[in-house]
Design an enzyme around this catalytic site. Structure first.
Site, short mmCIF file in Angstrom:
data_model
loop_
_atom_site.label_atom_id
_atom_site.label_comp_id
_atom_site.label_asym_id
_atom_site.label_seq_id
_atom_site.Cartn_x
_atom_site.Cartn_y
_atom_site.Cartn_z
N ASN A 196 -54.03 -29.87 2.82
CA ASN A 196 -54.29 -31.13 3.50
C ASN A 196 -54.32 -32.30 2.51
OD1 ASN A 196 -55.05 -32.42 6.05
ND2 ASN A 196 -57.08 -32.74 5.15
N GLU A 262 -56.50 -36.07 10.47
CA GLU A 262 -57.67 -36.97 10.39
C GLU A 262 -57.29 -38.36 10.87
OE1 GLU A 262 -59.49 -36.88 6.51
OE2 GLU A 262 -59.15 -34.73 6.28
N ASP A 264 -56.83 -41.91 12.10
CA ASP A 264 -57.44 -43.15 12.60
C ASP A 264 -56.54 -44.28 12.12
OD1 ASP A 264 -58.33 -43.30 9.91
OD2 ASP A 264 -60.39 -42.79 10.43
C1 XIL Z 1 -65.24 -38.53 4.98
C2 XIL Z 1 -66.31 -38.56 6.07
O1 XIL Z 1 -65.74 -39.11 7.22
C3 XIL Z 1 -67.48 -39.40 5.60
O2 XIL Z 1 -68.53 -39.29 6.54
C4 XIL Z 1 -67.97 -38.91 4.24
O3 XIL Z 1 -68.96 -39.78 3.76
C5 XIL Z 1 -66.83 -38.86 3.24
O4 XIL Z 1 -65.78 -38.09 3.76
N1 XIL Z 1 -60.36 -37.43 3.77
C6 XIL Z 1 -61.00 -36.27 4.10
C7 XIL Z 1 -62.31 -36.31 4.80
O5 XIL Z 1 -60.42 -35.20 3.93
O6 XIL Z 1 -63.11 -35.21 4.46
C8 XIL Z 1 -63.06 -37.59 4.53
O7 XIL Z 1 -64.22 -37.63 5.37
C9 XIL Z 1 -62.14 -38.76 4.79
C10 XIL Z 1 -60.93 -38.73 3.89
#
Ligand code: XIL
Length: 745
Positions: A196, A262, A264
């Site tokens: 990932n 992930e 957004d």
């Molecule tokens: C982020 C979380 O959303 C936050 O709450 C935490 O403080 C930090 O990590 N890439 C990733 C995720 O693979 O695990 C991350 O998540 C965002 C970026």
């Protein structure tokens, strides 16, 4: 809640929100739409969110997959060596089981959110391998049969595609990746194991590196089954769908799954209707790719509602990235995704990904002409241009090697283009302290706007003096125009007789703003174009391009324009360590920082008083020298590095891409570039000089991919502009949208 919002004067939002909510209720929930197929709509969450009834209801209604946002990371699962704490993560898994949802474990190996004992342990290579094996074996065994998918290794690559120097890499070298997959597979042979990362959606150098990495793992027989791309996107930075499609296809050829893990799409500032619509369009593209490709089976968003998103605390000034707003109202993005899968469920999904195009040789992005959304009377009314992109008149082509602009009060302006069928509409806004149209001898020496269109071999030039109509030419077209009383606004329409539709096509394009300040017996002192060049537009040279956007269409790789490249002349005696000496730079080209790539709707830079600047480059042997002049009303050098006032330089030679960043007053930050490099600032931060040694014997006659940017932060939070010499959407940091730098003979 209605009352509350009304009080804050957001009545419109309430009406819109309610409308969407009722639409959504009548829409079939996402997870129902994909029931017969193996398609996951997922969401990331923490156990505390389940206490919020609206959250757990929305989760169970719409989603069939969940990812623990944090609670399966090392610092949660193994806070002390050998002591595993599974309770929170277990609660999530239990919720998933009760609601028939698939769980994606995240993440077994990552470079952050690790416990102190691991970070500061100073372990030997052998011990680190043992620690890794113990952790992965314990965790994966604990969830055997309950967690079907695992992000085994997360973010092993840096932004340029090299290996990130994580604690794992430092201890074990590149091999740690294969090892992690092997341990996970051994613990649960049925689990689906994924690599990932972020910024790996399309075909950037980093995406290419991720592809090469998984290909190599596959070839070595490592148990890897898929690749996840996080897709934390930014509204306004449109991913190239053809590139993502091409990436998915090459991953598919390796026999691997492709997951959006992930998602957004953050919005800078207000969530305006326009921004939400752009966001919906981007969500729609990912949904289409998921619906189209059978190896794309995950569309997981990083949260459900903007109420709990990680965005505002990680990206200052940004928010609103998810499909549901803070009140759990579905946003246009949700409706767009739902529509794609509703169509698919009803057998009406007929979208196809745009063909991959090489866009070989395009080093200056085409200007965008969107389709007009309203009637386009030529009356000066700005309201009909809201979906157009504005561009500055950026270069003075009359200055010889000095292409920088006069003072903005002297002459300056911006333009926008739209189209409808075969009619091109244009708007020019012009600021001029003195309008002269009295030169009778040579008509081109007057204040005017000239428009150039290139149709392959043929090209057309038309000119309107300020306040007058376009003069007739041999060009077969219906042409009309309007000037405001005071000569500050021009609107025009051009309907070429032999063109049936402009939709999806590209034309050569240029536009020029001429300024005469001296009167009837003298000539222009400036002629401003949106591209650099030698004022040869009238001879069919130095053309930009216009791309008429259309659904599912990407710009052709056939170049219709030919913008002159930026040039570095050979110069002797330069030294970044000694004070700037203008006389040494007399032979160099001088370019402005011209386009604000942070504003997708208007790339015109802010007023020259707020931020402006210029750059020059030259070379000697294999060293590139440069000087940046910068004028800034307020200098901010604290905060996240990329949000500071800084100069960034992007260089690609062969496969090697590097981004250099120098915060005002400081040397270049650490980077992976092998050659010597230095940045030096004068005391007041107005002049920066730099030298970069490139990995070649001599630069003479060579060309490199290049870009340079001037960032401006004025509120201490985030940048308000980032100025480049070319238009684009701020993706140079990925090695995309680079322009060309030629080293003269
Ligand atoms: C982020 C979380 O959303 C936050 O709450 C935490 O403080 C930090 O990590 N890439 C990733 C995720 O693979 O695990 C991350 O998540 C965002 C970026």
């Amino acid at each position: 809640m209605r009352m509350q919002l009304r009080k804050t004067g957001l009545l419109q939002t309430v009406i819109l929100g309610t409308m969407l909510a009722s639409t959504a209720l009548s829409a079939t929930p996402l997870r129902e739409l994909v029931k017969p197929q193996q398609q996951y709509f997922g969401a990331a969450l923490e156990t505390r969110h389940l206490q919020d009834k609206q959250f757990s209801e929305t989760l169970a209604r719409e989603f069939n997959q969940l990812t623990p946002e944090n609670e399966m990371k090392w610092s949660y699962l193994q806070p002390e060596r050998g002591q595993f704490t599974f309770d929170k993560a277990d609660q999530l898994v239990e919720f998933a089981q009760n609601n028939h949802m698939t769980v994606r474990g995240h993440a077994l190996i990552w470079h952050i959110q690790n416990p102190d004992w691991l970070e500061n342990g100073d372990f030997s290579k052998q011990e680190m391998l043992k620690i890794m094996e113990e952790h992965i074996t314990t965790v994966v065994s604990h969830y055997k049969g309950k967690v079907k998918y695992w992000d085994v290794v997360n973010e092993a690559l840096d932004d340029n595609g090299g290996f990130r120097p994580t604690l794992w890499y430092q201890a074990l070298g590149e091999d740690y990746i294969a090892k992690a997959f092997e341990f996970a597979h051994k613990a649960d042979p049925d689990a689906i194991l994924v690599y990932n990362d972020y910024s790996t959606e399309g075909k950037s150098p980093k995406a290419n590196a991720a592809y090469r990495l998984v290909k190599k793992l596959k070839q070595q027989g490592v148990p890897i089954h898929g690749i996840g791309t996080q897709a934390h996107l930014v509204v306004g930075v449109q991913p190239r769908v053809a590139d993502i499609a091409a990436n998915i296809e090459r991953i598919k050829e390796l026999g691997l799954e492709f997951h959006f893990t992930e998602v957004d799409m953050r919005i800078q500032g207000e969530a305006t209707d326009r921004a939400l619509q752009q966001q919906a369009n981007m969500y729609q593209e990912l949904a289409r790719l998921s619906a189209y490709y059978d190896n794309v089976n995950f569309l997981t968003t990083w949260g459900i509602t903007d109420k709990y998103s990680w965005i505002p605390s990680w990206f200052k000034g940004y928010d609103h990235g998810l499909m549901f707003d803070k009140q759990y109202q579905p946003k246009p993005a949700y409706l767009a995704v739902n529509k794609v899968f509703t169509d698919k469920a009803q057998g009406k999904f007929d979208w196809e990904p745009p063909a991959p195009l090489a866009d070989a040789g395009r080093r200056f992005e085409a200007f965008i002409s969107n389709q007009a959304k309203r009637p386009m009377p030529l009356d000066g009314d700005a309201a009909k241009w809201t979906n157009a992109v504005f561009y500055p008149f950026a270069y003075n082509q009359l200055g010889g090697k000095d292409l920088t602009l006069p003072a903005e009060s002297d002459i300056s302006g911006r333009f926008a283009l739209l189209y409808d069928n075969n009619t091109l509409y244009g708007r020019v806004e012009r600021r001029d302290d003195k309008t002269v149209i009295t030169n009778q001898a040579q008509v081109w020496e007057n204040d005017s706007v000239e428009v150039f269109l290139g149709f392959g071999e043929e090209f057309a030039q038309i000119r309107a003096l300020v306040g007058e109509e376009f003069a007739p030419t041999a060009f077969q077209a219906d042409i009309e125009n309007y000037w405001s009383e005071d000569g500050t606004v021009l609107e025009f329409s051009i309907t070429p007789k032999e063109t049936s539709t402009l939709s999806g096509t590209t034309l050569g394009f240029n536009i020029a703003l001429a300024d005469n300040d001296a009167g009837p017996d003298a000539g222009r002192h400036a002629q401003l174009y949106p591209v650099p060049g030698t004022n040869n537009g009238w001879q069919g040279h130095d053309f930009g391009e216009v791309f008429f956007t259309a659904q599912n269409t990407e710009i052709s790789d056939k170049l219709k324009g030919q913008v002159v490249s930026f040039k570095a002349e050979p110069v002797e005696g330069l030294d970044a360590n000694t004070a700037f000496d203008a006389s040494l730079w007399a032979n160099a080209y001088h370019y402005p920082f011209a386009f604000n790539q942070l504003n997708p709707a208007d790339q015109t830079p802010p007023s020259q008083d707020i931020i402006s600047g210029s750059w020059r480059v030259a070379y000697s042997g294999n060293t590139l020298y440069g000087v940046v002049h910068r004028h800034d009303s307020k200098t901010v050098t604290t905060g996240d590095d990329w949000q500071t006032d800084n100069v960034e330089i992007f260089i690609k030679i062969g496969e090697k891409f590097v981004q250099f960043r120098s915060i005002v007053g400081q040397d270049f930050q650490k980077n992976t570039f092998p050659g010597k490099h230095i940045a030096k600032w004068n005391k007041d931060g107005t002049i920066m000089q730099f030298a970069i040694e490139l990995p070649v014997d001599s630069l003479k006659g060579k060309t490199i991919d290049w870009n340079i940017a001037l960032a401006d932060n004025d509120d201490g939070e985030s940048r308000s502009s980032q100025l480049y010499p070319v238009p684009g959407n701020n993706t140079a940091y990925l090695g995309e949208q680079l322009t060309r730098l030629d080293f003269s003979q």
